[in-house]
Design a protein around this motif. Structure first.
Motif, PDB file in Angstrom:
ATOM      1  N   SER A  25       4.454 -49.265  16.695  1.00 57.82           N
ATOM      2  CA  SER A  25       3.199 -48.517  16.886  1.00 57.82           C
ATOM      3  C   SER A  25       2.076 -49.132  16.055  1.00 57.82           C
ATOM      4  O   SER A  25       0.941 -49.217  16.518  1.00 57.82           O
ATOM      5  CB  SER A  25       3.391 -47.041  16.550  1.00 57.82           C
ATOM      6  N   ASP A  26       2.396 -49.598  14.832  1.00 60.01           N
ATOM      7  CA  ASP A  26       1.375 -50.244  13.994  1.00 60.01           C
ATOM      8  C   ASP A  26       0.844 -51.510  14.667  1.00 60.01           C
ATOM      9  O   ASP A  26      -0.367 -51.733  14.731  1.00 60.01           O
ATOM     10  CB  ASP A  26       1.947 -50.630  12.620  1.00 60.01           C
ATOM     11  N   ALA A  27       1.765 -52.340  15.159  1.00 60.82           N
ATOM     12  CA  ALA A  27       1.361 -53.600  15.795  1.00 60.82           C
ATOM     13  C   ALA A  27       0.511 -53.322  17.033  1.00 60.82           C
ATOM     14  O   ALA A  27      -0.519 -53.960  17.248  1.00 60.82           O
ATOM     15  CB  ALA A  27       2.588 -54.431  16.164  1.00 60.82           C
ATOM     16  N   ARG A  28       0.928 -52.355  17.841  1.00 65.69           N
ATOM     17  CA  ARG A  28       0.169 -52.035  19.054  1.00 65.69           C
ATOM     18  C   ARG A  28      -1.209 -51.445  18.715  1.00 65.69           C
ATOM     19  O   ARG A  28      -2.199 -51.764  19.369  1.00 65.69           O
ATOM     20  CB  ARG A  28       0.956 -51.078  19.939  1.00 65.69           C
ATOM     21  N   THR A  29      -1.267 -50.593  17.692  1.00 62.78           N
ATOM     22  CA  THR A  29      -2.551 -50.028  17.287  1.00 62.78           C
ATOM     23  C   THR A  29      -3.481 -51.129  16.788  1.00 62.78           C
ATOM     24  O   THR A  29      -4.663 -51.172  17.142  1.00 62.78           O
ATOM     25  CB  THR A  29      -2.353 -48.940  16.206  1.00 62.78           C
ATOM     26  N   GLU A  30      -2.945 -52.050  15.986  1.00 62.93           N
ATOM     27  CA  GLU A  30      -3.762 -53.157  15.481  1.00 62.93           C
ATOM     28  C   GLU A  30      -4.222 -54.065  16.615  1.00 62.93           C
ATOM     29  O   GLU A  30      -5.388 -54.485  16.646  1.00 62.93           O
ATOM     30  CB  GLU A  30      -2.980 -53.961  14.442  1.00 62.93           C
ATOM     31  N   HIS A  47      -2.726 -51.255  24.886  1.00 68.02           N
ATOM     32  CA  HIS A  47      -1.919 -51.278  23.656  1.00 68.02           C
ATOM     33  C   HIS A  47      -1.960 -49.933  22.934  1.00 68.02           C
ATOM     34  O   HIS A  47      -0.936 -49.465  22.427  1.00 68.02           O
ATOM     35  CB  HIS A  47      -2.385 -52.397  22.722  1.00 68.02           C
ATOM     36  N   LEU A  48      -3.129 -49.313  22.888  1.00 72.61           N
ATOM     37  CA  LEU A  48      -3.243 -48.031  22.195  1.00 72.61           C
ATOM     38  C   LEU A  48      -2.455 -46.936  22.920  1.00 72.61           C
ATOM     39  O   LEU A  48      -1.789 -46.116  22.276  1.00 72.61           O
ATOM     40  CB  LEU A  48      -4.711 -47.641  22.046  1.00 72.61           C
ATOM     41  N   GLU A  49      -2.505 -46.931  24.248  1.00 73.33           N
ATOM     42  CA  GLU A  49      -1.733 -45.944  25.004  1.00 73.33           C
ATOM     43  C   GLU A  49      -0.236 -46.137  24.791  1.00 73.33           C
ATOM     44  O   GLU A  49       0.513 -45.173  24.650  1.00 73.33           O
ATOM     45  CB  GLU A  49      -2.074 -46.020  26.492  1.00 73.33           C
ATOM     46  N   GLU A  53       2.472 -43.612  23.096  1.00 72.44           N
ATOM     47  CA  GLU A  53       3.724 -43.301  23.796  1.00 72.44           C
ATOM     48  C   GLU A  53       4.926 -43.502  22.868  1.00 72.44           C
ATOM     49  O   GLU A  53       5.823 -42.657  22.803  1.00 72.44           O
ATOM     50  CB  GLU A  53       3.838 -44.232  25.014  1.00 72.44           C
ATOM     51  N   VAL A  54       4.928 -44.611  22.134  1.00 71.37           N
ATOM     52  CA  VAL A  54       6.009 -44.900  21.177  1.00 71.37           C
ATOM     53  C   VAL A  54       6.043 -43.823  20.095  1.00 71.37           C
ATOM     54  O   VAL A  54       7.105 -43.324  19.730  1.00 71.37           O
ATOM     55  CB  VAL A  54       5.819 -46.308  20.550  1.00 71.37           C
ATOM     56  N   LEU A  55       4.873 -43.443  19.599  1.00 69.14           N
ATOM     57  CA  LEU A  55       4.797 -42.425  18.553  1.00 69.14           C
ATOM     58  C   LEU A  55       5.307 -41.073  19.045  1.00 69.14           C
ATOM     59  O   LEU A  55       6.025 -40.374  18.328  1.00 69.14           O
ATOM     60  CB  LEU A  55       3.357 -42.297  18.056  1.00 69.14           C
ATOM     61  N   ARG A  70       0.257 -42.373  11.321  1.00 68.81           N
ATOM     62  CA  ARG A  70       0.179 -43.428  12.333  1.00 68.81           C
ATOM     63  C   ARG A  70      -0.415 -42.878  13.627  1.00 68.81           C
ATOM     64  O   ARG A  70      -1.211 -43.534  14.294  1.00 68.81           O
ATOM     65  CB  ARG A  70       1.557 -44.022  12.593  1.00 68.81           C
ATOM     66  N   GLU A  71      -0.009 -41.676  13.994  1.00 69.23           N
ATOM     67  CA  GLU A  71      -0.531 -41.072  15.217  1.00 69.23           C
ATOM     68  C   GLU A  71      -2.024 -40.773  15.070  1.00 69.23           C
ATOM     69  O   GLU A  71      -2.803 -40.996  15.998  1.00 69.23           O
ATOM     70  CB  GLU A  71       0.225 -39.790  15.559  1.00 69.23           C
TER      71      GLU A  71
END
Length: 134
Positions: A25-30, A47-49, A53-55, A70-71
């Protein structure tokens, strides 16, 4: 940004391989944030969506202990992106979700920033409505 994106893509692949939801989730958010900064909004949104979803999956699974900050960070970035794409209503929804999460989890330090963004969205919506009715 290219070198940073390459490193994040490696981080993402590694996190997926070991099923580390936090790192993924960190990598996708970044990545979503970087794509947003580069003006590649659809890739940023994708990536954010996926991060959200992962979170949500992680929250449902409950193991390891869920990290709601993180969320909140992901929802914040999604709100910013929605504001940039002109979907103010969606931006308001993301910021409201983040505020509610912060209040529920007693994460007071992030509330001022979220309220500022939420206020800016309401102001933008009000200006659009005012312009439309004139």
């Amino acid at each position: 940004p290219n070198k940073q994106m390459e490193l994040l893509e490696w981080k993402l692949a590694f996190a997926q391989g070991k099923q580390d939801w936090g790192e993924e989730s960190d990598a996708r958010t970044e990545l979503g944030t970087i794509f947003r900064g580069l003006g590649r909004l659809s890739q940023g949104q994708e990536h954010l969506e996926k991060a959200l979803e992962v979170l949500k999956y992680w929250k449902k699974a409950g193991s390891p202990p869920y990290d709601c900050e993180r969320e909140v960070r992901c929802l914040y970035q999604m709100g910013l992106l929605a504001g940039e794409t002109g979907t103010t209503r969606k931006a308001i929804q993301y910021f409201k979700q983040a505020v509610t999460l912060c209040e529920d989890e007693k994460m007071r330090s992030l509330l001022p920033l979220l309220h500022i963004e939420l206020g800016q969205c309401y102001l933008a919506a009000s200006q659009l409505l005012s312009a439309a009715t004139q």
